[in-house]
Design an enzyme around this catalytic site. Structure first.
Site, PDB file in Angstrom:
ATOM      1  N   ARG A 231     -23.442 -44.485 -15.198  1.00 31.82           N
ATOM      2  CA  ARG A 231     -23.534 -43.887 -15.723  1.00 31.82           C
ATOM      3  C   ARG A 231     -22.385 -43.430 -17.604  1.00 31.82           C
ATOM      4  O   ARG A 231     -22.852 -42.798 -18.565  1.00 31.82           O
ATOM      5  CB  ARG A 231     -22.458 -41.779 -15.230  1.00 31.82           C
ATOM      6  CG  ARG A 231     -22.892 -41.859 -13.693  1.00 31.82           C
ATOM      7  CD  ARG A 231     -22.294 -40.821 -13.074  1.00 31.82           C
ATOM      8  NE  ARG A 231     -22.570 -40.883 -11.726  1.00 31.82           N
ATOM      9  CZ  ARG A 231     -23.593 -40.362 -11.297  1.00 31.82           C
ATOM     10  NH1 ARG A 231     -24.125 -40.041 -12.156  1.00 31.82           N
ATOM     11  NH2 ARG A 231     -23.435 -40.383  -9.838  1.00 31.82           N
TER      12      ARG A 231
ATOM     13  N   HIS B 249     -28.721 -52.299  -9.035  1.00 36.51           N
ATOM     14  CA  HIS B 249     -29.201 -51.245  -9.108  1.00 36.51           C
ATOM     15  C   HIS B 249     -28.971 -50.582 -11.043  1.00 36.51           C
ATOM     16  O   HIS B 249     -27.723 -50.539 -10.973  1.00 36.51           O
ATOM     17  CB  HIS B 249     -28.796 -50.247  -7.967  1.00 36.51           C
ATOM     18  CG  HIS B 249     -29.462 -48.797  -7.981  1.00 36.51           C
ATOM     19  ND1 HIS B 249     -29.699 -47.983  -8.971  1.00 36.51           N
ATOM     20  CD2 HIS B 249     -29.799 -48.577  -6.977  1.00 36.51           C
ATOM     21  CE1 HIS B 249     -30.095 -47.090  -8.714  1.00 36.51           C
ATOM     22  NE2 HIS B 249     -30.770 -47.130  -7.054  1.00 36.51           N
TER      23      HIS B 249
ATOM     24  N   TYR C  37     -27.574 -44.857 -13.993  1.00 33.24           N
ATOM     25  CA  TYR C  37     -28.610 -43.321 -14.039  1.00 33.24           C
ATOM     26  C   TYR C  37     -29.144 -42.892 -14.701  1.00 33.24           C
ATOM     27  O   TYR C  37     -29.617 -41.768 -14.915  1.00 33.24           O
ATOM     28  CB  TYR C  37     -27.199 -42.669 -13.247  1.00 33.24           C
ATOM     29  CG  TYR C  37     -27.327 -43.100 -11.529  1.00 33.24           C
ATOM     30  CD1 TYR C  37     -28.531 -43.421 -10.816  1.00 33.24           C
ATOM     31  CD2 TYR C  37     -25.744 -43.163 -10.886  1.00 33.24           C
ATOM     32  CE1 TYR C  37     -28.372 -44.031  -9.311  1.00 33.24           C
ATOM     33  CE2 TYR C  37     -25.496 -43.343  -9.603  1.00 33.24           C
ATOM     34  CZ  TYR C  37     -26.648 -43.921  -8.554  1.00 33.24           C
ATOM     35  OH  TYR C  37     -26.067 -44.342  -7.620  1.00 33.24           O
TER      36      TYR C  37
ATOM     37  N   HIS D 247     -34.962 -46.718 -10.519  1.00 25.25           N
ATOM     38  CA  HIS D 247     -35.840 -44.770 -10.426  1.00 25.25           C
ATOM     39  C   HIS D 247     -36.453 -44.454 -11.505  1.00 25.25           C
ATOM     40  O   HIS D 247     -36.422 -44.548 -12.865  1.00 25.25           O
ATOM     41  CB  HIS D 247     -34.970 -43.567 -10.218  1.00 25.25           C
ATOM     42  CG  HIS D 247     -34.435 -43.656  -8.928  1.00 25.25           C
ATOM     43  ND1 HIS D 247     -32.564 -42.620  -8.535  1.00 25.25           N
ATOM     44  CD2 HIS D 247     -32.890 -44.899  -8.505  1.00 25.25           C
ATOM     45  CE1 HIS D 247     -32.190 -42.858  -8.023  1.00 25.25           C
ATOM     46  NE2 HIS D 247     -32.271 -44.558  -7.729  1.00 25.25           N
TER      47      HIS D 247
ATOM     48  N   GLU E  12     -38.253 -47.847  -6.981  1.00 28.16           N
ATOM     49  CA  GLU E  12     -37.623 -46.874  -5.681  1.00 28.16           C
ATOM     50  C   GLU E  12     -38.305 -45.900  -5.613  1.00 28.16           C
ATOM     51  O   GLU E  12     -38.485 -44.847  -6.499  1.00 28.16           O
ATOM     52  CB  GLU E  12     -35.683 -46.746  -5.875  1.00 28.16           C
ATOM     53  CG  GLU E  12     -35.451 -46.127  -4.246  1.00 28.16           C
ATOM     54  CD  GLU E  12     -33.865 -46.015  -4.747  1.00 28.16           C
ATOM     55  OE1 GLU E  12     -33.480 -46.335  -6.069  1.00 28.16           O
ATOM     56  OE2 GLU E  12     -33.776 -45.482  -3.551  1.00 28.16           O
TER      57      GLU E  12
ATOM     58  N   ASP F 272     -36.365 -45.997  -0.070  1.00 29.10           N
ATOM     59  CA  ASP F 272     -35.660 -45.199   0.489  1.00 29.10           C
ATOM     60  C   ASP F 272     -35.727 -44.674   1.503  1.00 29.10           C
ATOM     61  O   ASP F 272     -36.516 -43.792   1.840  1.00 29.10           O
ATOM     62  CB  ASP F 272     -34.183 -44.782  -0.849  1.00 29.10           C
ATOM     63  CG  ASP F 272     -33.224 -44.404  -0.619  1.00 29.10           C
ATOM     64  OD1 ASP F 272     -32.851 -43.780   0.478  1.00 29.10           O
ATOM     65  OD2 ASP F 272     -32.190 -44.530  -1.170  1.00 29.10           O
TER      66      ASP F 272
ATOM     67  N   HIS G 126     -34.504 -40.699   0.791  1.00 32.29           N
ATOM     68  CA  HIS G 126     -35.088 -40.290  -0.295  1.00 32.29           C
ATOM     69  C   HIS G 126     -36.749 -40.191   0.707  1.00 32.29           C
ATOM     70  O   HIS G 126     -37.522 -38.528   0.313  1.00 32.29           O
ATOM     71  CB  HIS G 126     -35.752 -40.819  -1.635  1.00 32.29           C
ATOM     72  CG  HIS G 126     -34.244 -41.737  -2.561  1.00 32.29           C
ATOM     73  ND1 HIS G 126     -34.184 -42.471  -3.165  1.00 32.29           N
ATOM     74  CD2 HIS G 126     -33.106 -40.628  -2.044  1.00 32.29           C
ATOM     75  CE1 HIS G 126     -32.963 -42.722  -3.559  1.00 32.29           C
ATOM     76  NE2 HIS G 126     -32.756 -41.274  -2.600  1.00 32.29           N
TER      77      HIS G 126
ATOM     78  N   HIS H  30     -33.220 -49.077   1.185  1.00 32.73           N
ATOM     79  CA  HIS H  30     -31.727 -48.764   0.680  1.00 32.73           C
ATOM     80  C   HIS H  30     -32.138 -47.806   2.295  1.00 32.73           C
ATOM     81  O   HIS H  30     -32.940 -46.655   2.364  1.00 32.73           O
ATOM     82  CB  HIS H  30     -32.140 -47.528  -0.303  1.00 32.73           C
ATOM     83  CG  HIS H  30     -32.589 -48.067  -1.328  1.00 32.73           C
ATOM     84  ND1 HIS H  30     -32.011 -47.747  -2.371  1.00 32.73           N
ATOM     85  CD2 HIS H  30     -31.524 -49.548  -2.042  1.00 32.73           C
ATOM     86  CE1 HIS H  30     -31.651 -48.655  -3.373  1.00 32.73           C
ATOM     87  NE2 HIS H  30     -31.436 -49.881  -2.988  1.00 32.73           N
TER      88      HIS H  30
ATOM     89  N   ASP I  33     -31.371 -34.986  -2.804  1.00 31.34           N
ATOM     90  CA  ASP I  33     -30.864 -36.565  -2.314  1.00 31.34           C
ATOM     91  C   ASP I  33     -29.928 -36.808  -1.900  1.00 31.34           C
ATOM     92  O   ASP I  33     -28.757 -36.474  -3.223  1.00 31.34           O
ATOM     93  CB  ASP I  33     -31.449 -37.571  -3.400  1.00 31.34           C
ATOM     94  CG  ASP I  33     -30.908 -39.163  -3.154  1.00 31.34           C
ATOM     95  OD1 ASP I  33     -30.256 -38.786  -2.217  1.00 31.34           O
ATOM     96  OD2 ASP I  33     -31.128 -39.052  -4.627  1.00 31.34           O
TER      97      ASP I  33
ATOM     98  N   HIS J  92     -26.865 -38.642   0.782  1.00 33.42           N
ATOM     99  CA  HIS J  92     -27.378 -39.255   1.462  1.00 33.42           C
ATOM    100  C   HIS J  92     -25.878 -39.302   3.307  1.00 33.42           C
ATOM    101  O   HIS J  92     -25.078 -38.440   2.652  1.00 33.42           O
ATOM    102  CB  HIS J  92     -27.271 -40.650   1.256  1.00 33.42           C
ATOM    103  CG  HIS J  92     -28.097 -41.007   0.154  1.00 33.42           C
ATOM    104  ND1 HIS J  92     -27.526 -42.515  -0.300  1.00 33.42           N
ATOM    105  CD2 HIS J  92     -29.129 -40.760  -0.337  1.00 33.42           C
ATOM    106  CE1 HIS J  92     -28.819 -42.474  -1.492  1.00 33.42           C
ATOM    107  NE2 HIS J  92     -29.777 -41.806  -1.120  1.00 33.42           N
TER     108      HIS J  92
ATOM    109  N   GLU K 191     -26.584 -47.518   1.951  1.00 30.29           N
ATOM    110  CA  GLU K 191     -25.680 -46.254  -0.145  1.00 30.29           C
ATOM    111  C   GLU K 191     -25.061 -44.989   1.156  1.00 30.29           C
ATOM    112  O   GLU K 191     -25.396 -44.115   0.392  1.00 30.29           O
ATOM    113  CB  GLU K 191     -26.829 -46.225  -0.986  1.00 30.29           C
ATOM    114  CG  GLU K 191     -27.215 -47.055  -1.564  1.00 30.29           C
ATOM    115  CD  GLU K 191     -28.571 -46.490  -2.399  1.00 30.29           C
ATOM    116  OE1 GLU K 191     -29.680 -46.206  -1.720  1.00 30.29           O
ATOM    117  OE2 GLU K 191     -29.046 -47.414  -3.653  1.00 30.29           O
TER     118      GLU K 191
HETATM  119 ZN    ZN Z   1     -30.318 -41.483  -3.486  1.00 28.43          ZN
HETATM  120 MN    MN Z   2     -31.607 -45.465  -6.248  1.00 27.60          MN
HETATM  121 MN    MN Z   3     -31.227 -45.954  -2.680  1.00 28.93          MN
END
Ligand code: ZN
Ligand code: MN
Ligand code: MN
Length: 283
Positions: free
Chosen positions: A38, A68, A71, A108, A144, A179, A182, A216, A229, A231, A261
């Site tokens: 972040r 990964h 974000y 992403h 992804e 994923d 997702h 994922h 989204d 998990h 994840e």
């Molecule tokens: Zn996610």
């Molecule tokens: Mn991701």
């Molecule tokens: Mn993912």
């Protein structure tokens, strides 16, 4: 062949700690960030640290460990400043992955935030072309699939294949990470046997299942098509135990590195979720 299963682990205290953490949860593949997800800033990575990591990683015979992406990166943004920063950051992450000897960087595709799907995809394609030269030998960039909330792009095989096809990147440099949370949230009914087959078929026809290079593996707290989204622990979400059992035993999923994840709660973390997957695969 031994199944590849692992989880997203922390690099707190340095990337060298990631492999021990992976071992602790029972993983033989996995995922890391190469800087805080972040903030834009990168910490230092000396050549000694990189070399130490590469040696340790190689000696364990594991992999892949996927990077990964941050974000904040948004290649679909209509804002020029954010676009440039995103390209620069993704380039740096790719270089870091190469220095660490890691095979993939997953990101992403982005959100168009109002400019529209067509413009958003065009911007992603441009971004892909701009990072191409930074993709190290032996590393691939993976797009992804997303849950599709709001103006998020990349929720379908169709959109992902459009991004890849319109870019200059070949499948030696690019691929897809699927994923399960997702995909399910975006509307794919992978919790049912038939839906699972249909989803694989769709990705195979539009992209090529062999280019789905990582999975994922996450359950979903919200229903199919919710576009949310969030998990859940394996078998405890809306995909559920039966759905997860089908997925983790499907030969076309089993052949992929399964990277968790899932939530890390007080009494339940990756170790328990990896054990759950193994249990579902042997029951
Ligand atoms: Zn996610
Ligand atoms: Mn991701
Ligand atoms: Mn993912």
């Amino acid at each position: 062949m031994e199944n590849k299963i692992g989880a997203h682990v922390s690099i707190a205290g340095g990337v060298k700690n990631a492999l021990d953490r992976e071992e602790e949860v029972g993983g033989n593949c996995g995922q890391v960030f190469v800087h805080s997800p972040r903030v834009w800033k990168f910490g230092e990575l000396t050549e000694e640290e990189a070399e130490e990591f590469r040696k340790d990683y190689k000696s364990r015979g594991w992999g892949p460990i996927v990077v990964h992406s941050n974000y904040l990166i948004n290649l679909a943004t209509p804002k020029p400043d954010l676009f440039k920063r995103s390209v620069d950051t993704l380039r740096e992450e790719l270089k870091r992955a190469g220095r660490l000897g890691l095979e993939y960087v997953v990101f992403h595709p982005g959100s168009h935030t109002g400019s529209g799907v067509e413009k958003g995809i065009k911007s992603i394609v441009q971004g892909l072309n701009m990072v191409e030269e930074a993709i190290p030998e032996g590393t691939k960039l993976l797009l992804e699939n997303t849950a599709g909330k709001g103006t998020t792009l990349g929720k379908s095989a169709e959109q992902l294949s459009e991004m890849i096809e319109k870019s200059d990147l070949g499948f030696d440099k690019v691929g897809v990470c699927f994923d399960t949370c997702h995909g399910f949230s975006a509307g794919y009914n992978i919790h049912e046997k038939e839906g699972l087959e249909q989803t694989i078929k769709e990705f195979d026809e539009l992209i090529g299942w062999e280019h789905v290079e990582a999975v994922h593996l996450n359950d979903s707290k919200h229903p199919q098509g919710s576009e949310k989204d969030e998990h859940a622990h394996i078998g405890e979400g809306e995909i559920g135990e039966e759905g997860m059992k089908n997925i983790v035993n499907h030969p076309r999923f089993k052949e992929k590195p399964l990277i968790l994840e899932t939530p890390v709660d007080k009494d339940k973390g990756y170790k328990e979720n990896i054990e759950k997957v193994k249990e579902l695969q042997s029951s």
